[in-house]
Motif scaffolding. Structure first.
Motif, PDB file in Angstrom:
ATOM      1  N   TRP A 147       0.570  -1.229   0.092  1.00 18.50           N
ATOM      2  CA  TRP A 147       0.003   0.069  -0.144  1.00 18.50           C
ATOM      3  C   TRP A 147       0.824   1.288  -0.059  1.00 18.50           C
ATOM      4  N   TRP A 148       2.175   1.095   0.297  1.00 13.97           N
ATOM      5  CA  TRP A 148       2.938   2.374   0.236  1.00 13.97           C
ATOM      6  C   TRP A 148       4.469   1.677   0.300  1.00 13.97           C
ATOM      7  N   PRO A 149       4.742   1.504  -1.124  1.00 13.98           N
ATOM      8  CA  PRO A 149       6.242   0.692  -1.474  1.00 13.98           C
ATOM      9  C   PRO A 149       7.310   1.583  -0.804  1.00 13.98           C
ATOM     10  N   ALA A 150       8.218   0.902  -0.249  1.00 16.74           N
ATOM     11  CA  ALA A 150       9.465   1.607   0.254  1.00 16.74           C
ATOM     12  C   ALA A 150      10.214   1.925  -0.842  1.00 16.74           C
ATOM     13  N   ASP A 151      11.105   3.174  -0.821  1.00 19.94           N
ATOM     14  CA  ASP A 151      11.794   3.581  -1.799  1.00 19.94           C
ATOM     15  C   ASP A 151      13.064   2.548  -1.653  1.00 19.94           C
ATOM     16  N   TYR A 152      13.689   2.204  -2.786  1.00 23.67           N
ATOM     17  CA  TYR A 152      14.948   1.353  -2.427  1.00 23.67           C
ATOM     18  C   TYR A 152      14.917   0.248  -1.472  1.00 23.67           C
ATOM     19  N   GLY A 153      13.509  -0.226  -1.297  1.00 25.86           N
ATOM     20  CA  GLY A 153      13.159  -1.291  -0.460  1.00 25.86           C
ATOM     21  C   GLY A 153      13.578  -1.006   1.107  1.00 25.86           C
ATOM     22  N   ASN A 154      13.524   0.242   1.266  1.00 28.94           N
ATOM     23  CA  ASN A 154      14.048   0.611   2.968  1.00 28.94           C
ATOM     24  C   ASN A 154      13.427   2.080   3.347  1.00 28.94           C
ATOM     25  N   TYR A 155      12.515   1.804   4.131  1.00 30.32           N
ATOM     26  CA  TYR A 155      11.978   2.914   4.853  1.00 30.32           C
ATOM     27  C   TYR A 155      12.906   3.883   5.584  1.00 30.32           C
ATOM     28  N   GLY A 156      14.009   3.776   5.888  1.00 29.41           N
ATOM     29  CA  GLY A 156      14.870   4.274   6.534  1.00 29.41           C
ATOM     30  C   GLY A 156      14.777   5.923   6.208  1.00 29.41           C
ATOM     31  N   PRO A 157      14.969   6.381   5.052  1.00 28.63           N
ATOM     32  CA  PRO A 157      14.929   7.764   4.723  1.00 28.63           C
ATOM     33  C   PRO A 157      13.740   8.309   5.061  1.00 28.63           C
ATOM     34  N   GLN A 158      12.840   7.594   4.704  1.00 26.06           N
ATOM     35  CA  GLN A 158      11.503   8.479   4.846  1.00 26.06           C
ATOM     36  C   GLN A 158      10.896   8.473   6.689  1.00 26.06           C
ATOM     37  N   VAL A 159      11.560   7.381   7.420  1.00 24.32           N
ATOM     38  CA  VAL A 159      11.363   7.651   8.796  1.00 24.32           C
ATOM     39  C   VAL A 159      12.315   8.643   9.406  1.00 24.32           C
ATOM     40  N   ILE A 160      13.482   8.819   8.773  1.00 26.81           N
ATOM     41  CA  ILE A 160      14.256   9.916   9.079  1.00 26.81           C
ATOM     42  C   ILE A 160      13.722  11.388   9.068  1.00 26.81           C
ATOM     43  N   ARG A 161      13.095  11.288   8.005  1.00 23.97           N
ATOM     44  CA  ARG A 161      12.290  12.688   7.508  1.00 23.97           C
ATOM     45  C   ARG A 161      11.308  12.925   8.539  1.00 23.97           C
TER      46      ARG A 161
END
Length: 765
Positions: free
Chosen positions: A84-98
């Protein structure tokens, strides 16, 4: 008749009276009819009635968590992409940092408000700022973790911990983590975040064609509260806000007003981050460090994006910014309008951001959404992999706010230093991130968990740990007698203690009497603290302190910080006794004295009140855009006072002769220095009439109706307790024939509360 399908008018700010239809109607609301109304109800926010977890001991609950397992659960979630919300590069890390960055990034040093400590990002207006686009998706991704740990883990703690975990899975060594943040359970509608426009557009678009009055220079430079205008030279940067535009966390990434001028952008960045309590090195570390990861999203025309969460339809269930293009996510994601990544390795900590920024030439271009951004001039420059299309390589991207770091001489010098010493850059970013995400938590005594950094940092206003046995009941009684016999007056002792404790602000838990910074610069020299009298008090108390400590054979000692408060408590007892009421003022020993070396004078000077109704202090040269009583309400809220506590303290301090300049304004008594209810008896009496001394209505004469003589003088700070309906009803309680003892009891309780506000060493945070 309007149907639910027609939501154009419904998607307006519900907090500005823009309601539609039926009984609610579009008629003016209370604040429209009475724009100068004093919102005393702001003192009674955060009722336990709103908190479903008010019966929980959060400290004990958090410490019971298997912390390594919690981090493992978060890291697994970060690398498990959801359809439902695919991770960029298969990694939610950058999104969570933001998301963590934006949660913490609302902090502002001027009044300590904002920050991550209550997870206000969950509520309006912050949850619907366009700069927080799609942070609602991050919280839904984190929900399974929150659901699993329940009351043991606040949203506020989870958001920041997830940011740390995200950095760690991308090979960045974090400096530490402290838990202990407690969630708010209602939106903060009393803090001024800037003018709200519900369409979700950038501030520049909403303000087009509107008049924006100027501000006095001192307002802009000092970041004073309650300012209504802007300073054009600083591109709409309005004090006390840390962001340059409404709905932004910091600055417009395209440049001020979207003009893509790097040097103009650098000016906004410097002022904005300064108001965030960050210096140039910390600023570059945060920007360069944060942009080492992930990408920006700008694939869809912003006109196609739906309403923010607070204006979204019911069926959206709290999701905002509906994107109708393609799948509405993944390769079609739209957030701030700028598209692309800064580095070839968006999920790995390295120095390629600075290598690219300084080593490549950049030219202006446009994103698919039409936003201004920068791309390398050299077509053979390094590429970055597409976040969702396997095998596709894209051009690198920089924002105008990135190019600003290259073009501004001071910022470029820091960039070059980091580029030449990657280990130093890593340490600088780790410490700056720790400061960003913990700045509003206050003293380290409030931090919980296994990863609290051992190092004491200047921005934490460090106070040494208790290293002796505190004084007991008999010593307290003996020292009280000695202080009262020293020749120091009751008003002088009260002033020293109140000046030490009352600069506390609950917004970021700074200030207070612990540490005895009242004896250090800059607090010692503030004019509103009556410095000549203050230093006479401190000199006498130092002598008592030295004599007591030198006479002890064991480990029991007393500190100057304790004696300042104890002297005030003894003086209040004496003042009550002289007024005819016997009462014991509570006193809790154990404060420590800090040093000048452990005091960041520039940062601490922001705690100096620019207007303080408790002392009848108002710096009239500043040129305020609101009435002083609104600022007085703000100070009462920062002290966590209820309306009765605010009223009792003010009336008591007036008769205790606490005006900063020894003026007689509001001293409605012929026996100053005694704790009586005379202030309220005069205020509520019809024997007097009140007349302003000039057209500005800042000071007033209190005239005896029978004789026509001026009996007293007053300020707006005094008369608001008789003019505001809610405050007057409280004042009448204390002004009644049976109100004297009640006032003394309530004053003492409120006094003790203020003296203990910063005692996180002995109380639950």
């Amino acid at each position: 008749m309007q149907t639910l399908a027609n939501t154009d008018n419904l998607a307006q700010c519900p907090f500005r009276g823009n309601r539609v239809g039926g009984a609610i109607g579009t008629h003016p609301q209370v604040n429209d009819w009475w724009p100068n109304r004093l919102p005393v109800e702001a003192l009674h926010r955060e009722s336990p009635l709103a908190n479903p977890l008010s019966d929980e001991d959060y400290k004990a609950a958090f410490l019971s968590i298997d912390f390594p397992q919690l981090k493992q659960d978060i890291k697994k979630m970060l690398t498990t992409s959801q359809e439902w919300w695919p991770a960029d590069y298969g990694n939610y890390g950058p999104q969570v940092i933001r998301t963590a960055w934006h949660s913490a990034g609302t902090y502002r040093i001027a009044d300590g408000r904002g920050g991550a400590a209550q997870a206000m990002q969950r509520f309006a207006p912050i949850n619907s700022w366009w700069d927080n686009g799609n942070t609602d998706k991050t919280r839904r991704l984190l929900w399974p973790i929150k659901q699993q740990y329940g009351a043991k883990l606040s949203w506020a703690d989870l958001i920041i911990l997830a940011g740390n975990c995200a950095l760690e899975i991308m090979n960045f060594p974090t400096f530490g983590y402290g838990g202990g943040r407690r969630d708010a359970w209602e939106p903060d509608m009393s803090t001024y975040w800037g003018p709200e426009f519900w369409e979700g557009k950038p501030y520049d678009q909403n303000m087009a064609g509107q008049t924006r009055p100027g501000q006095p220079e001192e307002m802009v430079n000092r970041g004073l509260r309650w300012m209504g205008g802007v300073k054009e030279e600083l591109h709409d940067l309005e004090a006390p806000l840390a962001a340059t535009h409404q709905s932004l966390i910091y600055v417009n990434p395209e440049g001020p007003d979207g003009n893509m001028d790097p040097l103009d952008s650098a000016r906004d960045i410097r002022e904005s981050f300064k108001r965030m309590a960050m210096n140039d090195e910390e600023t570059v570390a945060l920007v360069a460090g944060g942009h080492a990861f992930g990408k920006s999203h700008g694939m869809v025309n912003p006109e196609k994006i739906g309403a923010a969460p607070e204006a979204a339809p019911l069926q959206a269930q709290g999701f905002g910014w509906h994107n109708p293009v393609g799948n509405g996510n993944g390769k079609d994601t739209m957030t701030n309008g700028i598209e692309g990544s800064w580095t070839p390795n968006p999920t790995t900590w390295d120095n390629t951001y600075l290598q690219n920024l300084l080593g490549l030439e950049w030219k202006q271009t446009k994103s698919p959404a039409g936003a201004g951004q920068w791309t390398p001039v050299d077509p053979n420059a390094p590429k970055t992999p597409d976040a969702h299309v396997e095998g596709q390589m894209n051009n690198l991207m920089m924002m105008t706010s990135d190019i600003a770091l290259k073009e501004d001489p001071a910022y470029r010098k820091v960039c070059e230093k980091f580029l030449n010493d990657f280990d130093y850059f890593t340490e600088a970013f780790s410490k700056a991130w720790y400061k960003l995400t913990h700045r509003d938590m206050g003293p380290k005594d409030r931090y919980l968990g296994q990863e609290v950094a051992e190092e004491d940092l200047m921005w934490q206003d460090p106070v040494p740990k208790l290293d002796h046995e505190p004084i007991g009941a008999s010593e307290i009684a003996s020292l009280k007698r000695r202080i009262l016999d020293s020749g120091l007056s009751v008003p002088a002792l009260v002033s020293a203690a109140w000046s030490a404790a009352s600069i506390y602000r609950d917004s970021d838990k700074r200030g207070g009497a612990n540490g005895a910074r009242i004896a250090l610069e800059p607090q010692n020299g503030w004019e509103l603290n009556r410095p000549e009298e203050l230093n006479k008090v401190l000199g006498t108390l130092r002598g008592i302190c030295s004599d007591f400590n030198s006479g002890q054979s064991g480990n029991m000692q007393v500190t100057l910080a304790d004696l300042v408060v104890l002297g005030g408590c003894a003086a209040v007892e004496q003042a009550a006794r002289d007024g005819g009421v016997e009462i014991e003022v509570p006193f809790t020993p154990g404060r420590m004295d800090t040093t000048q070396e452990l005091t960041d004078e520039e940062s601490f000077d922001w705690l100096k009140p620019v207007s303080d109704g408790f002392k009848n202090y108002h710096n009239d040269t500043v040129g305020y855009r609101v009435q002083p009583e609104r600022i007085f309400l703000d100070r009462a809220q920062l002290l966590t006072l209820s309306a009765p506590e605010w009223v009792a303290l003010t009336g008591g301090l007036r008769v205790l002769d606490q005006n900063w300049d020894y003026s007689r304004h509001g001293v409605f008594t012929d026996r100053p220095g005694q704790l009586t209810n005379d202030f309220f008896r005069t205020l509520t009496s019809m024997d007097y009439k009140w007349e302003p001394t000039d057209s500005r209505e800042m000071t007033f004469q209190i005239i005896n109706r029978k004789t026509g003589e001026t009996t007293y003088t007053a300020t707006r700070y005094d008369l608001v307790f008789g003019s505001n309906a809610q405050l007057r009803n409280i004042a009448e309680v204390y002004g009644a024939d049976d109100g004297h003892e009640r006032l003394v009891k309530d004053f003492v309780a409120a006094w003790d509360k203020v003296m203990m506000l910063d005692r996180y060493d002995v109380k639950d945070s």
